[in-house]
Design a protein around this motif. Structure first.
Motif, PDB file in Angstrom:
ATOM      1  N   VAL A   1      50.706  20.857  47.136  1.00  0.00           N
ATOM      2  CA  VAL A   1      50.611  19.589  46.424  1.00  0.00           C
ATOM      3  C   VAL A   1      51.691  18.642  46.929  1.00  0.00           C
ATOM      4  N   SER A   2      51.255  17.461  47.393  1.00  0.00           N
ATOM      5  CA  SER A   2      52.205  16.457  47.886  1.00  0.00           C
ATOM      6  C   SER A   2      51.867  15.092  47.298  1.00  0.00           C
ATOM      7  N   GLY A   3      52.789  14.154  47.470  1.00  0.00           N
ATOM      8  CA  GLY A   3      52.568  12.789  47.016  1.00  0.00           C
ATOM      9  C   GLY A   3      52.911  12.557  45.561  1.00  0.00           C
ATOM     10  N   LEU A   4      53.758  13.401  44.982  1.00  0.00           N
ATOM     11  CA  LEU A   4      54.172  13.217  43.585  1.00  0.00           C
ATOM     12  C   LEU A   4      54.939  11.903  43.443  1.00  0.00           C
ATOM     13  N   LYS A   5      54.610  11.130  42.419  1.00  0.00           N
ATOM     14  CA  LYS A   5      55.282   9.841  42.251  1.00  0.00           C
ATOM     15  C   LYS A   5      56.604   9.958  41.504  1.00  0.00           C
ATOM     16  N   SER A   6      56.824  11.088  40.831  1.00  0.00           N
ATOM     17  CA  SER A   6      58.099  11.290  40.149  1.00  0.00           C
ATOM     18  C   SER A   6      58.404  12.780  40.095  1.00  0.00           C
ATOM     19  N   HIS A   7      59.631  13.094  39.741  1.00  0.00           N
ATOM     20  CA  HIS A   7      60.059  14.495  39.694  1.00  0.00           C
ATOM     21  C   HIS A   7      60.084  15.040  38.275  1.00  0.00           C
TER      22      HIS A   7
ATOM     23  N   ALA B   1      34.987  21.922  48.416  1.00  0.00           N
ATOM     24  CA  ALA B   1      34.949  23.390  48.478  1.00  0.00           C
ATOM     25  C   ALA B   1      35.563  23.907  49.768  1.00  0.00           C
ATOM     26  N   PHE B   2      36.129  25.084  49.696  1.00  0.00           N
ATOM     27  CA  PHE B   2      36.757  25.743  50.846  1.00  0.00           C
ATOM     28  C   PHE B   2      36.542  27.242  50.701  1.00  0.00           C
ATOM     29  N   THR B   3      36.761  27.963  51.775  1.00  0.00           N
ATOM     30  CA  THR B   3      36.561  29.412  51.783  1.00  0.00           C
ATOM     31  C   THR B   3      37.892  30.138  51.750  1.00  0.00           C
ATOM     32  N   VAL B   4      37.962  31.165  50.930  1.00  0.00           N
ATOM     33  CA  VAL B   4      39.130  32.042  50.879  1.00  0.00           C
ATOM     34  C   VAL B   4      38.677  33.415  51.356  1.00  0.00           C
ATOM     35  N   GLY B   5      39.433  33.964  52.298  1.00  0.00           N
ATOM     36  CA  GLY B   5      39.148  35.308  52.791  1.00  0.00           C
ATOM     37  C   GLY B   5      40.004  36.331  52.067  1.00  0.00           C
ATOM     38  N   SER B   6      40.415  37.355  52.771  1.00  0.00           N
ATOM     39  CA  SER B   6      41.194  38.430  52.158  1.00  0.00           C
ATOM     40  C   SER B   6      42.691  38.134  52.109  1.00  0.00           C
ATOM     41  N   GLN B   7      43.129  37.020  52.697  1.00  0.00           N
ATOM     42  CA  GLN B   7      44.535  36.612  52.709  1.00  0.00           C
ATOM     43  C   GLN B   7      44.691  35.252  52.026  1.00  0.00           C
ATOM     44  N   PRO B   8      45.902  34.897  51.590  1.00  0.00           N
ATOM     45  CA  PRO B   8      46.116  33.573  50.980  1.00  0.00           C
ATOM     46  C   PRO B   8      45.723  32.444  51.920  1.00  0.00           C
ATOM     47  N   ARG B   9      45.144  31.414  51.356  1.00  0.00           N
ATOM     48  CA  ARG B   9      44.684  30.241  52.108  1.00  0.00           C
ATOM     49  C   ARG B   9      45.465  29.024  51.631  1.00  0.00           C
ATOM     50  N   VAL B  10      46.102  28.302  52.545  1.00  0.00           N
ATOM     51  CA  VAL B  10      46.819  27.069  52.210  1.00  0.00           C
ATOM     52  C   VAL B  10      45.799  25.933  52.126  1.00  0.00           C
ATOM     53  N   VAL B  11      45.802  25.225  50.994  1.00  0.00           N
ATOM     54  CA  VAL B  11      44.883  24.113  50.768  1.00  0.00           C
ATOM     55  C   VAL B  11      45.706  22.894  50.378  1.00  0.00           C
ATOM     56  N   PRO B  12      45.804  21.882  51.265  1.00  0.00           N
ATOM     57  CA  PRO B  12      46.585  20.689  50.936  1.00  0.00           C
ATOM     58  C   PRO B  12      45.863  19.787  49.933  1.00  0.00           C
ATOM     59  N   VAL B  13      46.639  19.250  48.982  1.00  0.00           N
ATOM     60  CA  VAL B  13      46.121  18.291  48.010  1.00  0.00           C
ATOM     61  C   VAL B  13      47.137  17.155  47.910  1.00  0.00           C
ATOM     62  N   THR B  14      46.702  15.943  48.251  1.00  0.00           N
ATOM     63  CA  THR B  14      47.548  14.762  48.118  1.00  0.00           C
ATOM     64  C   THR B  14      47.178  14.058  46.826  1.00  0.00           C
ATOM     65  N   LEU B  15      48.163  13.891  45.955  1.00  0.00           N
ATOM     66  CA  LEU B  15      47.902  13.263  44.664  1.00  0.00           C
ATOM     67  C   LEU B  15      47.692  11.765  44.805  1.00  0.00           C
ATOM     68  N   ARG B  16      46.870  11.234  43.912  1.00  0.00           N
ATOM     69  CA  ARG B  16      46.572   9.804  43.838  1.00  0.00           C
ATOM     70  C   ARG B  16      46.909   9.325  42.428  1.00  0.00           C
ATOM     71  N   TYR B  17      47.288   8.048  42.343  1.00  0.00           N
ATOM     72  CA  TYR B  17      47.657   7.435  41.071  1.00  0.00           C
ATOM     73  C   TYR B  17      47.011   6.071  40.962  1.00  0.00           C
ATOM     74  N   VAL B  18      46.808   5.619  39.713  1.00  0.00           N
ATOM     75  CA  VAL B  18      46.303   4.265  39.496  1.00  0.00           C
ATOM     76  C   VAL B  18      47.404   3.297  39.904  1.00  0.00           C
TER      77      VAL B  18
ATOM     78  N   GLY C   1      59.914  17.047  46.014  1.00  0.00           N
ATOM     79  CA  GLY C   1      59.166  17.245  47.250  1.00  0.00           C
ATOM     80  C   GLY C   1      57.812  17.884  47.027  1.00  0.00           C
ATOM     81  N   ALA C   2      57.204  18.321  48.131  1.00  0.00           N
ATOM     82  CA  ALA C   2      55.907  18.995  48.049  1.00  0.00           C
ATOM     83  C   ALA C   2      56.086  20.345  47.370  1.00  0.00           C
ATOM     84  N   MET C   3      55.032  20.809  46.726  1.00  0.00           N
ATOM     85  CA  MET C   3      55.080  22.080  46.002  1.00  0.00           C
ATOM     86  C   MET C   3      53.968  22.992  46.498  1.00  0.00           C
ATOM     87  N   ASP C   4      54.287  24.238  46.751  1.00  0.00           N
ATOM     88  CA  ASP C   4      53.294  25.265  47.094  1.00  0.00           C
ATOM     89  C   ASP C   4      53.081  26.109  45.846  1.00  0.00           C
TER      90      ASP C   4
END
Length: 173
Positions: A48-54, A146-163, A87-90
């Motif tokens: 998760v990235s793009g947080l507008k505040s902490h 949608a995305f595919t997850v196999g037998s190992q962890p999958r990193v999926v980026p998400v950029t946050l949006r705000y009004v 910062g970004a959060m995993d």
């Protein structure tokens, strides 16, 4: 046997480290299920990235690839809430088994558990969502998120949006 000293040894060591960890620009996964990602089972690391505040909390919800249940109330497979860090959060989200999934992420800026205009959000696949989509409560196309997850962890980026004014977009965009 080749013996390396000084700068040559340092450069070789740095190169070996960069090849050993190609996808780790952020700290270890966090959340109540972090061990699921650290131990190598099927899981998602929501980057998760793009947080507008902490302040506040971030909520990640995992959905099966199913049009009937996607984004429906209490139809998520897993929900993880964590306090916001700088910062970004995993954020680690376990999955029941390898397969196709989608994520929704919400930044509750004031941490009160209620959705407000100041809160942000996003989805796996980072689809474009307009302010009109929010007002009309239109879901993004499941095939876009949608995305595919196999037998190992999958990193999926998400950029946050705000009004922002009459738009719903990433901070600074």
């Amino acid at each position: 046997m080749l013996k390396l000293t000084g700068v040559a040894a340092l450069c070789l060591t740095a190169a070996a480290v960069s090849f050993a960890a190609p996808d780790r620009a952020v700290a270890a996964p966090i959340g109540p299920h972090a061990e699921s990602c650290e131990n190598g089972g099927p899981a998602v690391i929501a980057r998760v990235s793009g947080l507008k505040s902490h302040g506040g909390t971030v909520r990640v919800q995992l959905y099966a690839e199913n049009e009937k249940t996607f984004l429906e109330k209490r139809q998520y497979l897993q929900r993880v809430d964590v306090p916001v860090k700088a910062g970004a959060m995993d954020i680690c989200v376990p999955v029941p088994k390898p397969g196709r999934y989608a994520l929704s992420v919400r930044h509750d800026v004031d941490g009160n558990g209620k959705t407000s205009r100041s809160d942000g959000g996003g989805f796996s696949g980072n689809p474009k969502v307009s302010l009109g989509d929010l007002i009309a409560k239109r879901k993004p196309d499941l095939h876009d998120v949608a995305f595919t997850v196999g037998s190992q962890p999958r990193v999926v980026p998400v950029t946050l949006r705000y009004v922002q004014g009459l738009s719903f977009k990433p901070i600074g965009a």
